[in-house]
Design an enzyme around this catalytic site. Structure first.
Site, short mmCIF file in Angstrom:
data_model
loop_
_atom_site.label_atom_id
_atom_site.label_comp_id
_atom_site.label_asym_id
_atom_site.label_seq_id
_atom_site.Cartn_x
_atom_site.Cartn_y
_atom_site.Cartn_z
N SER A 19 25.88 -7.48 -7.61
CA SER A 19 27.02 -6.61 -7.25
C SER A 19 28.39 -7.24 -7.55
O SER A 19 29.28 -6.54 -8.04
CB SER A 19 26.93 -6.22 -5.77
OG SER A 19 25.80 -5.42 -5.59
N THR A 64 23.30 -4.50 2.11
CA THR A 64 21.99 -4.36 1.49
C THR A 64 20.92 -4.89 2.45
O THR A 64 21.22 -5.16 3.62
CB THR A 64 22.01 -5.04 0.09
OG1 THR A 64 20.76 -4.80 -0.54
CG2 THR A 64 22.27 -6.53 0.15
N LYS A 68 21.08 -2.08 6.26
CA LYS A 68 21.56 -0.70 6.10
C LYS A 68 21.53 0.09 7.41
O LYS A 68 22.37 0.95 7.63
CB LYS A 68 20.77 0.01 5.00
CG LYS A 68 21.11 -0.55 3.62
CD LYS A 68 20.38 0.16 2.50
CE LYS A 68 20.60 -0.60 1.20
NZ LYS A 68 19.90 -0.02 0.07
N ASN A 89 25.02 2.08 3.02
CA ASN A 89 25.21 0.92 2.13
C ASN A 89 26.68 0.70 1.78
O ASN A 89 27.02 -0.26 1.11
CB ASN A 89 24.37 1.06 0.85
CG ASN A 89 24.92 2.09 -0.11
OD1 ASN A 89 25.71 2.96 0.27
ND2 ASN A 89 24.50 2.02 -1.36
N ASP A 105 22.98 5.33 -2.49
CA ASP A 105 21.75 5.00 -3.22
C ASP A 105 21.14 6.21 -3.94
O ASP A 105 20.76 6.13 -5.11
CB ASP A 105 20.70 4.43 -2.25
CG ASP A 105 20.97 2.98 -1.89
OD1 ASP A 105 21.72 2.31 -2.62
OD2 ASP A 105 20.44 2.53 -0.87
P1 NDP Z 1 11.81 -1.14 3.17
O1 NDP Z 1 11.41 -2.50 3.64
O2 NDP Z 1 12.62 -0.27 4.06
O3 NDP Z 1 10.47 -0.29 2.83
C1 NDP Z 1 9.45 -0.87 2.08
C2 NDP Z 1 8.41 0.19 1.72
O4 NDP Z 1 7.50 -0.40 0.79
C3 NDP Z 1 7.57 0.68 2.90
O5 NDP Z 1 7.29 2.04 2.71
C4 NDP Z 1 6.29 -0.17 2.77
O6 NDP Z 1 5.16 0.47 3.32
C5 NDP Z 1 6.16 -0.23 1.28
N1 NDP Z 1 5.37 -1.37 0.78
C6 NDP Z 1 5.70 -2.68 0.81
N2 NDP Z 1 4.75 -3.41 0.18
C7 NDP Z 1 3.80 -2.55 -0.24
C8 NDP Z 1 2.57 -2.70 -0.94
N3 NDP Z 1 2.12 -3.90 -1.34
N4 NDP Z 1 1.85 -1.59 -1.23
C9 NDP Z 1 2.29 -0.36 -0.84
N5 NDP Z 1 3.45 -0.16 -0.16
C10 NDP Z 1 4.19 -1.24 0.13
O7 NDP Z 1 12.52 -1.37 1.76
P2 NDP Z 1 13.61 -0.43 1.07
O8 NDP Z 1 13.15 0.96 1.24
O9 NDP Z 1 14.96 -0.81 1.53
O10 NDP Z 1 13.51 -0.90 -0.47
C11 NDP Z 1 12.42 -0.47 -1.29
C12 NDP Z 1 12.67 -0.90 -2.73
O11 NDP Z 1 13.78 -0.22 -3.28
C13 NDP Z 1 12.95 -2.39 -2.90
O12 NDP Z 1 12.24 -2.83 -4.04
C14 NDP Z 1 14.44 -2.44 -3.15
O13 NDP Z 1 14.80 -3.56 -3.94
C15 NDP Z 1 14.64 -1.15 -3.93
N6 NDP Z 1 16.01 -0.63 -3.89
C16 NDP Z 1 16.71 -0.56 -5.07
C17 NDP Z 1 18.00 -0.08 -5.10
C18 NDP Z 1 18.72 -0.01 -6.40
O14 NDP Z 1 19.95 0.22 -6.41
N7 NDP Z 1 18.04 -0.16 -7.52
C19 NDP Z 1 18.67 0.39 -3.89
C20 NDP Z 1 17.84 0.32 -2.70
C21 NDP Z 1 16.57 -0.19 -2.71
P3 NDP Z 1 4.78 0.35 4.90
O15 NDP Z 1 5.74 1.28 5.61
O16 NDP Z 1 3.38 0.80 4.99
O17 NDP Z 1 4.99 -1.08 5.27
#
Ligand code: NDP
Length: 273
Positions: A19, A64, A68, A89, A105
């Protein structure tokens, strides 16, 4: 010259963040006098660190992982999209001293899909994951009137909860677990899990991606992510990572703060994309 206006991104970890570079490029491009720095802040110290930042003249703050939801609580006013996302964010100091919370986002994702001519309208869309990122992208996706929207998650109850919460936006959304996916097919699969960050793939059935379908991983890295490669192996006509979304959501924050929209394609080109 006046001293630069102060902006920052807080998160934990934060050292890897692109960023500061993105906002420096935006500022150069648009001749804005600003300084944007990173600060490692965990959930427990967020409130005091954010108060300190705004008291000392900070104008705007990005938040981030894992902050959030803290930023959502911290804001004294919320935009509609932040209210839906229940996650913030982008915080901005307002003239009356209040702090406005926004979520850029989803808008960043949709802009990047549009940049790549990936249409949402009339498409069967699958979102993997039901965490903070999924919350942020659902409402902007629904605005583009997909034919079908399914949210799948490892912990099924979280997918069901999200599907129920967003029904009020006027579209039937289905929540489920990975075992329930086959034999459905989707035109666009969005990976909003954090699985790629640990080089893991959610358990996706064969033939999940429809002919001429596209894949998009919100995660990004220096190499194609494991999910981007899954898309290529499953004959996606486009399989992209989330760098474009990162740049577009930053551009929307920049616009909120400075009232000027930077040219994101020029920044993408600097990142060799
Ligand atoms: P959270 O921690 O809030 O959520 C993570 C999610 O991933 C949950 O639904 C979790 O499931 C699931 N998960 C984790 N590991 C596994 C696995 N091995 N198999 C299946 N499901 C899995 O994270 P965020 O929602 O904040 O972020 C998610 C992704 O989005 C990240 O990679 C982040 O870097 C990316 N991102 C990118 C942005 C961009 O600008 N490009 C902006 C925001 C986010 P469960 O609920 O069952 O644990």
């Amino acid at each position: 010259m006046n001293s630069p206006d102060l902006y920052a991104v807080f998160g934990q970890p934060i050292n890897h963040s692109k960023s500061p570079q993105i906002h420096r490029l935006f500022a150069e491009q648009t001749a804005q006098n600003l300084n944007y720095h990173t600060k490692e802040v965990g959930k427990d110290f967020f409130e005091s660190a954010a108060n300190n930042f705004f008291t000392k003249g900070g104008e705007g703050l990005n938040c981030t992982v894992p902050l959030k939801e803290c930023a959502y609580q911290f804001a004294t006013k919320l935009t509609q999209r932040a209210t839906f996302a229940k996650a913030v964010n982008t915080l901005s100091l307002q003239q009356d001293g209040s702090i406005l919370g926004d979520n850029t986002d989803g808008c960043g994702l949709v802009m990047d899909l549009i940049n790549h001519q990936i249409s949402l309208t009339g498409k069967r869309i699958l979102i993997l994951g039901a965490g903070g990122a999924s919350r942020g992208i659902i409402a902007p996706i629904i605005k583009h009137k997909p034919k079908q929207l399914v949210i799948v998650n490892r912990s099924i109850e979280k997918a069901l909860k999200l599907a129920t919460e967003f029904q009020s936006l006027g579209m039937s959304i289905h929540g489920c677990g990975y075992d329930d996916l086959a034999p459905q097919q989707f035109d666009l699969i969005l990976n909003a899990t954090s699985a790629s960050l640990s080089n893991q793939l959610p358990p996706l059935p064969k033939n999940l991606l429809a002919k001429n379908g596209c894949c998009y991983d919100l995660a990004y890295g220096n190499q194609p992510t494991i999910f981007v490669n899954w898309g290529i192996e499953n004959k996606a006509i486009k399989s992209l990572d989330g760098l474009g979304m990162l740049i577009e959501q930053a551009a929307e924050s920049f616009y909120i703060w400075r009232g000027i929209r930077p040219n994101t394609q020029r920044v993408m080109a600097i990142f060799n994309r």
